[in-house]
Write an enzyme that holds these catalytic residues in place. Structure first.
Site, PDB file in Angstrom:
ATOM      1  N   GLU A 174      34.108  72.887  77.407  1.00 30.03           N
ATOM      2  CA  GLU A 174      33.997  74.212  78.044  1.00 30.03           C
ATOM      3  C   GLU A 174      35.373  74.725  78.477  1.00 30.03           C
ATOM      4  OE1 GLU A 174      30.777  74.520  80.914  1.00 30.03           O
ATOM      5  OE2 GLU A 174      29.311  74.113  79.351  1.00 30.03           O
ATOM      6  N   GLU A 296      25.347  70.332  74.673  1.00 30.29           N
ATOM      7  CA  GLU A 296      24.696  70.471  75.987  1.00 30.29           C
ATOM      8  C   GLU A 296      23.555  71.464  75.840  1.00 30.29           C
ATOM      9  OE1 GLU A 296      27.059  70.957  79.550  1.00 30.29           O
ATOM     10  OE2 GLU A 296      28.689  69.754  78.692  1.00 30.29           O
TER      11      GLU A 296
HETATM   12  O1  AHR Z   1      25.717  69.529  82.455  1.00 32.67           O
HETATM   13  C1  AHR Z   1      26.275  70.065  83.608  1.00 32.67           C
HETATM   14  C2  AHR Z   1      27.511  70.912  83.315  1.00 32.67           C
HETATM   15  O2  AHR Z   1      27.133  72.031  82.572  1.00 32.67           O
HETATM   16  C3  AHR Z   1      28.583  70.273  82.475  1.00 32.67           C
HETATM   17  O3  AHR Z   1      29.436  69.486  83.207  1.00 32.67           O
HETATM   18  C4  AHR Z   1      29.301  71.449  81.908  1.00 32.67           C
HETATM   19  O4  AHR Z   1      29.898  71.178  80.673  1.00 32.67           O
HETATM   20  C5  AHR Z   1      28.230  72.512  81.827  1.00 32.67           C
HETATM   21  O5  AHR Z   1      28.654  73.714  82.376  1.00 32.67           O
END
Ligand code: AHR
Length: 492
Positions: A174, A296
């Site tokens: 990110e 994610e």
């Molecule tokens: O999964 C929680 C958070 O969500 C992670 O650390 C990040 O990559 C995303 O914003």
């Protein structure tokens, strides 16, 4: 309208990578500490500090790959603090997640041990946001170099003679947000620089994953593919299902029909995201060499009342099972481009497959979907056509049924079906072309109430059972899916 599914049982050339069934675990709340790592001296039964009940459950579920150490944590993690004698390891503040002190007791050796015990692929995410090129270069050398070198020697001093095999490496996380607030153009250049030093030592070959877009940021995908696709193997995508707003996400267990519908609808947005990002990728990579790595995904609710807001601990109901089933069907159907996906996060955080409370452990409804769907891992995706009835709510409507189908190396066809409607059953005619069904069996995950979930008092309230509400017909099968259910059929 009756639902109709036509499956071409003798066609198909795309393999559903087992890594679509991957997981993600971050140094966040009780995911690593307590969820996985209890330490060698813990009264909780463990193998080299890793809890046995969790190892057993994750293996049974068929975990193929595990992403670590973050997440946002990855871009402020300095791996050298997490090797060597544990009592001497440097402590740090986990600024993203509750400001707690991280003692670095779970580091590279512990993570690689965990993956060995789980027999899964490690996927390490490196620190581009606040780390140096040298750190990343030396981490790869430490892990994979077979011979005499400063890092390999240090690894040996720390108790590991042989190098490990490491395939998946992420170059930042990110980086448009918590990983440095970069613009796509800036990150693309940084990616090109950092990835240069992600070396292949000996036989080890690294699959390099660049930080991809935030949800529908198509500009990010365009820039990364244009400027750096030839230097990457995968591009990540992050998208969470948040029923409410980021300020008020909604409760994991206290929700109504409207919230249920919104959750299903927002989950189905994944189809559009994968399709549109893939279309951009096709422009620069028509052969689909670069994988879209959805590393994610999952539900994100308000934390359980009374728990640390920085720990992201949430319960997991039948609603989450449907979210998992829908997403996994989408990933299967896009397996030509989606080469890996990692649900967030394995234990005690967000859409977890396992929850723990001290020595107790339970499997969530989401766990059961992964276990039921594991039959698709490494099977051939079967082309299909689905005509679904609509599930309407006010002015809005979504397909009531989602599906995917595959054929494994023994010739067994598996069809996974989700009836996302909270109260209407779905009758579905399945026509099987190019296959003659002899024997059919099924499993179902459902429960009386939308909000049903497993607790430490009742850990098996929601669990799979045998499904037999289907009839063999001349051309295939007719199936009755109960409301709010996930079904997997096996056809021999
Ligand atoms: O999964 C929680 C958070 O969500 C992670 O650390 C990040 O990559 C995303 O914003």
């Amino acid at each position: 309208m009756k639902n109709k599914l036509v499956i071409n049982g003798d066609l198909g050339s795309t393999t559903i990578s087992r890594h679509i069934y991957g997981h993600f675990s971050e140094h966040l709340g009780r995911c690593i500490y307590e969820g996985i790592w209890v330490g060698e001296d813990s009264p909780i039964p463990n193998t080299d500090g890793i809890r046995n009940d969790v190892l057993e459950a994750l293996k049974k579920m068929g975990i193929p790959v595990l992403r670590w150490p973050g997440g946002c944590f990855a871009d402020e993690y300095h791996w050298k603090d997490g090797v060597g004698p544990r009592e001497k390891r440097k402590k740090m503040i986990n600024t993203h997640w509750g400001g707690v002190i991280e003692n670095n007791h779970f580091g590279t050796h512990e993570f690689m041990k965990l993956c060995e015990l789980l027999e899964c692929e490690p996927y390490i995410c490196g620190n581009l946001g606040s780390g140096t090129v040298q750190e990343i270069q030396e981490w790869i050398e430490y892990i994979t170099f077979d011979g005499t070198s400063p890092m390999a020697n240090w690894r040996k001093e720390n108790g590991r003679e042989e190098p490990w095999r490491l395939k998946y490496f992420g170059v930042g996380n990110e980086n448009w947000g918590c990983g440095g607030n970069m613009r796509a153009e800036y990150y693309a250049d940084e990616y090109r620089r950092y990835q240069t030093y992600v070396r292949n030592y000996g036989e080890n070959r690294i699959y390099k994953i660049a930080c991809g877009p935030n949800v529908a940021d198509y500009h990010w995908t365009e820039v990364l593919m244009r400027e750096a696709s030839r230097m990457m193997d995968g591009l990540s995508l992050h998208y969470y299902t948040v029923p409410g707003t980021w300020q008020s996400k909604g409760s994991a267990t206290d929700f109504d029909e409207q919230d249920w519908f919104t959750t299903m609808k927002k989950t189905m947005f994944m189809e559009e995201l994968v399709t549109k990002h893939s279309t951009i990728m096709d422009k620069y990579d028509p052969d689909k060499r670069v994988g879209l790595i959805v590393d994610e995904w999952g539900t994100w609710y308000d934390v359980e009342p009374g728990t640390n807001p920085g720990f992201l601990y949430q319960q997991n109901t039948l609603r989450d099972a449907l979210v998992a089933g829908i997403n996994l069907n989408i990933f299967n159907n896009h397996a030509d481009r989606v080469h890996m996906a990692n649900i967030a996060q394995t234990i005690n955080v967000l859409q977890a497959v396992i929850l723990t409370e001290g020595e107790k452990m339970l499997r969530t409804p989401t766990y059961h979907v992964f276990e039921m769907y594991k039959v698709h891992q490494d099977a051939t995706l079967l082309p299909m056509d689905l005509e679904s009835a609509q599930y309407s709510n006010g002015d809005s409507s979504i397909p009531q049924v989602t599906a995917s189908a595959s054929k494994n190396s023994d010739g067994v066809i598996h069809i996974s079906l989700c009836n996302v409607h909270h109260e209407s059953p779905a009758a579905i005619d399945i026509e099987l072309r190019g296959a003659v069904p002899n024997k059919v069996s099924g499993r179902i995950l459902t429960s009386d109430n939308m909000q049903d979930h497993n607790t430490f008092q009742e850990p098996d309230k929601v669990q799979p059972s045998t499904f037999n509400d289907f009839k063999l017909e001349q051309k295939g099968l007719s199936v009755n899916l109960p409301p709010k259910s996930v079904v997997v059929l096996a056809i021999e």
